[in-house]
Design a protein around this motif. Structure first.
Motif, PDB file in Angstrom:
ATOM      1  N   TRP B  52      12.248  -5.004  46.221  1.00  0.00           N
ATOM      2  CA  TRP B  52      13.164  -3.977  45.720  1.00  0.00           C
ATOM      3  C   TRP B  52      13.582  -4.230  44.272  1.00  0.00           C
ATOM      4  CZ3 TRP B  52      17.292  -1.704  49.517  1.00  0.00           C
ATOM      5  CH2 TRP B  52      16.657  -1.292  50.708  1.00  0.00           C
ATOM      6  N   LEU B  53      13.388  -5.450  43.799  1.00  0.00           N
ATOM      7  CA  LEU B  53      13.942  -5.813  42.493  1.00  0.00           C
ATOM      8  C   LEU B  53      13.398  -4.937  41.367  1.00  0.00           C
ATOM      9  CD1 LEU B  53      13.852  -9.716  42.834  1.00  0.00           C
ATOM     10  CD2 LEU B  53      15.875  -8.255  42.849  1.00  0.00           C
ATOM     11  N   GLU B  54      12.076  -4.781  41.333  1.00  0.00           N
ATOM     12  CA  GLU B  54      11.488  -4.003  40.237  1.00  0.00           C
ATOM     13  C   GLU B  54      11.921  -2.530  40.276  1.00  0.00           C
ATOM     14  OE1 GLU B  54       7.221  -4.169  39.960  1.00  0.00           O
ATOM     15  OE2 GLU B  54       7.181  -2.674  38.376  1.00  0.00           O
ATOM     16  N   PRO B  55      11.780  -1.838  41.434  1.00  0.00           N
ATOM     17  CA  PRO B  55      12.207  -0.434  41.428  1.00  0.00           C
ATOM     18  C   PRO B  55      13.694  -0.238  41.126  1.00  0.00           C
ATOM     19  CG  PRO B  55      11.410  -1.086  43.618  1.00  0.00           C
ATOM     20  CD  PRO B  55      11.094  -2.197  42.689  1.00  0.00           C
ATOM     21  N   VAL B  56      14.518  -1.124  41.654  1.00  0.00           N
ATOM     22  CA  VAL B  56      15.957  -0.980  41.387  1.00  0.00           C
ATOM     23  C   VAL B  56      16.250  -1.250  39.906  1.00  0.00           C
ATOM     24  CG1 VAL B  56      18.257  -1.923  41.896  1.00  0.00           C
ATOM     25  CG2 VAL B  56      16.659  -1.520  43.747  1.00  0.00           C
ATOM     26  N   ALA B  57      15.624  -2.295  39.357  1.00  0.00           N
ATOM     27  CA  ALA B  57      15.860  -2.633  37.947  1.00  0.00           C
ATOM     28  C   ALA B  57      15.390  -1.521  37.015  1.00  0.00           C
ATOM     29  CB  ALA B  57      15.146  -3.938  37.591  1.00  0.00           C
ATOM     30  N   LYS B  58      14.352  -0.802  37.433  1.00  0.00           N
ATOM     31  CA  LYS B  58      13.837   0.262  36.574  1.00  0.00           C
ATOM     32  C   LYS B  58      14.630   1.558  36.705  1.00  0.00           C
ATOM     33  CE  LYS B  58       9.009  -1.101  35.986  1.00  0.00           C
ATOM     34  NZ  LYS B  58       7.618  -0.865  36.423  1.00  0.00           N
ATOM     35  N   THR B  59      15.221   1.810  37.883  1.00  0.00           N
ATOM     36  CA  THR B  59      15.851   3.123  38.097  1.00  0.00           C
ATOM     37  C   THR B  59      17.378   3.113  37.972  1.00  0.00           C
ATOM     38  OG1 THR B  59      15.818   2.695  40.475  1.00  0.00           O
ATOM     39  CG2 THR B  59      14.034   4.033  39.591  1.00  0.00           C
ATOM     40  N   LEU B  60      18.006   2.017  38.354  1.00  0.00           N
ATOM     41  CA  LEU B  60      19.474   2.010  38.366  1.00  0.00           C
ATOM     42  C   LEU B  60      20.093   2.323  36.994  1.00  0.00           C
ATOM     43  CD1 LEU B  60      22.042   1.640  40.042  1.00  0.00           C
ATOM     44  CD2 LEU B  60      21.932  -0.796  39.592  1.00  0.00           C
ATOM     45  N   PRO B  61      19.578   1.744  35.896  1.00  0.00           N
ATOM     46  CA  PRO B  61      20.176   2.080  34.595  1.00  0.00           C
ATOM     47  C   PRO B  61      20.099   3.578  34.274  1.00  0.00           C
ATOM     48  CG  PRO B  61      18.808   0.135  34.402  1.00  0.00           C
ATOM     49  CD  PRO B  61      18.547   0.706  35.753  1.00  0.00           C
TER      50      PRO B  61
END
Lengths: 232, 148
Positions: B52-61
Motif C-alpha cells: 500500500w505504501l507506493e499507491p498511498v504515497a502517490k495519491t494522498l498528497p
C-alpha cells in the motif's frame, strides 16, 4: 459579503491552479533548493565520478561508470538503521542495479557526533580501502556493530575478516595516516550541502540533479522508485 | 439568532480558509519531494502493508490538495469539512498510536524531516479541533444566504 460568497468557488480555482502548477513544475524527484551544482572533479579518483561533487577515493565507488544514475549512500557505521539498510537492502540494490550496470553506488561517511566509536570505525574502513578491502571491512563493521558499539573494540571486528598481513597494514594506517579522514571530511561537507538530517540518507544523482531520500527505505518501494527514475 | 448568524458566518469563513490552507500546504510540501520520501515516512509508522505504501504515497498528497480546494470553494462544505475531520481523526489516531508505542516515526505531515513528538500531536489536535468547528459551523449555518 454575499457577492464574495458567490464568487469564492471561482476564486478558489486560482490558488489551486498555482499549486498544481508549482507541483507540476517539479520533476518527479527534483527539488531546486536541494540541487547542488556539479563542480569540476578535484582529484584523479573523482575524475571517474563526474556526477559527484566531492573528492572521493575509488574504493567507495562501485558499479559501471556508464551508469546514468548514481546512488550516494550516507551512513554512519554505528547507526542501527544504517546497519539494517546496509545488510538487508543494499545487497539487493547491488544485485539488481549495481551489478547490472544500471546504477553506480558511492558510499559516503557521515559520522554522527553522538556515536562514540564511529570515527574509529570509519578510520578502519578507510584504511582497508587503501589496500582494496573496503567492502569486506564495511560489511564486517555493520555485521558486528552491536559488539564494537558496546565495547569499542573495532579492531576485533576487523580482525575476523582480514588476513594477518592485511590487518597489520590496516592497523598501521589507522595509527599513522594523517589523511585517512580526508574522505570523511569531504563526504560530510557534501552532506552539509545536501542538508542531511539523518542517516541513512540516499542522494540519487541523475543528470546533475541531486534528490535526497532520508531514512530507512524498504527494498520493494526503493525498487519501484529506482525503476521509475531509470525509465524517465 | 440573526446577529449570532452574522457573527458566525465570518468566523466560519475564516475557519474554512484556514482549514483549506492546512490541506493545501500539507499536499504541496509532500508533492515537492519525491513520492519515495513520503513512502518512507508512511513506512516508519509500521501500520500500512508494504504493497500500500507506493499507491498511498502517490495519491494522498493530491487528495489533500483536492480537499483543500474543495473546502476553499465552499461547495458541499458540510461534507468536505466532515471528510477533513474524519481524515484528521485518522491521522491523529495513527500519530498517537505510534507515539505511545515508542515508534520513531517521521511525521511526514508537511514534508519530511519532522520526528514525531508532543509538538506534532498538539498541532494535529489543534487542526482536528478546527476541522470539527468548521464542520459544526457548516451544518448549523446551512446556506441561508445562498441565492438561486
Amino acid at each position: 459579503m454575499r457577492s464574495f460568497l458567490l464568487v469564492r468557488p471561482a476564486l478558489s480555482v486560482i490558488p489551486a491552479l498555482l499549486l498544481v502548477g508549482a507541483c507540476l513544475a517539479q520533476t518527479p524527484a527534483a527539488d531546486p533548493k536541494k540541487v547542488v551544482p556539479n563542480t569540476p572533479p578535484k582529484t584523479t579518483a573523482a575524475k571517474t565520478t563526474p556526477k559527484t561533487t566531492a573528492a572521493v577515493k575509488n574504493y567507495k565507488l562501485t558499479g559501471s561508470p556508464a551508469a546514468k544514475v548514481t546512488m550516494e549512500l550516507y551512513t554512519d557505521f554505528e547507526c542501527p538503521s544504517c546497519r539494517e539498510f546496509f545488510l538487508k537492502v543494499l545487497p539487493e540494490v547491488e544485485r539488481d542495479y549495481v551489478a547490472t550496470g544500471k546504477i553506480q553506488l558511492l558510499h559516503r561517511d557521515f559520522r554522527l557526533p553522538q556515536h562514540n566509536y564511529t570515527k574509529v570505525a570509519a578510520r578502519y574502513a578507510n584504511a582497508a580501502g587503501q589496500i582494496g578491502q573496503y567492502q569486506i571491512v564495511a560489511q564486517a563493521l555493520f555485521a558486528k556493530q552491536q559488539d564494537w558499539a558496546q565495547n569499542g573494540n573495532v579492531d576485533a571486528a576487523v580482525a575476523k575478516v582480514l588476513s594477518p598481513a592485511d590487518l597489520e597494514k590496516v592497523r598501521n594506517l589507522v595509527k599513522t595516516d594523517s589523511h585517512l579522514d580526508d574522505t570523511c571530511v569531504a563526504d560530510e561537507a557534501q552532506g552539509a550541502k545536501d542538508a542531511l538530517s539523518e542517516t541513512p540518507t540516499m542522494v540519487i544523482v541523475k543528470d546533475g540533479k541531486r534528490t535526497k531520500i532520508g531514512g530507512f527505505v524498504q527494498y520493494n518501494i526503493l525498487k519501484a522508485y529506482l525503476d521509475q527514475i531509470l525509465k524517465s | 439568532m440573526t446577529s449570532n448568524r452574522k457573527l458566525a458566518r465570518p468566523l466560519l469563513l475564516i475557519g474554512q480558509i484556514a482549514l483549506a490552507a492546512i490541506f493545501l500546504a500539507a499536499g504541496y510540501f509532500k508533492l515537492r519531494e519525491p513520492w519515495l520520501q513520503f513512502a518512507v515516512s508512511l513506512s516508519s509508522f509500521k501500520i500500512l502493508p508494504d504493497e500500500w505504501l507506493e499507491p498511498v504515497a502517490k495519491t494522498l498528497p493530491w487528495a489533500e490538495v483536492a480537499l483543500g480546494v474543495a473546502i476553499l470553494s465552499g461547495i458541499l462544505l458540510r461534507w468536505t469539512a466532515l471528510l477533513s475531520s474524519l481524515i484528521l481523526t485518522v491521522f491523529l489516531s495513527v500519530l498517537t498510536r505510534s507515539y505511545l508505542l515508542g515508534i520513531h516515526a517521521d511525521c511526514g505531515c508537511f514534508g519530511s524531516g519532522e520526528p514525531l513528538g508532543p509538538k506534532t500531536l498538539a498541532r494535529d489536535s489543534t487542526m482536528l479541533i478546527l476541522a470539527l468547528a468548521v464542520t459544526a459551523g457548516a451544518f448549523l449555518l446551512r446556506k441561508p444566504n445562498r441565492v438561486e
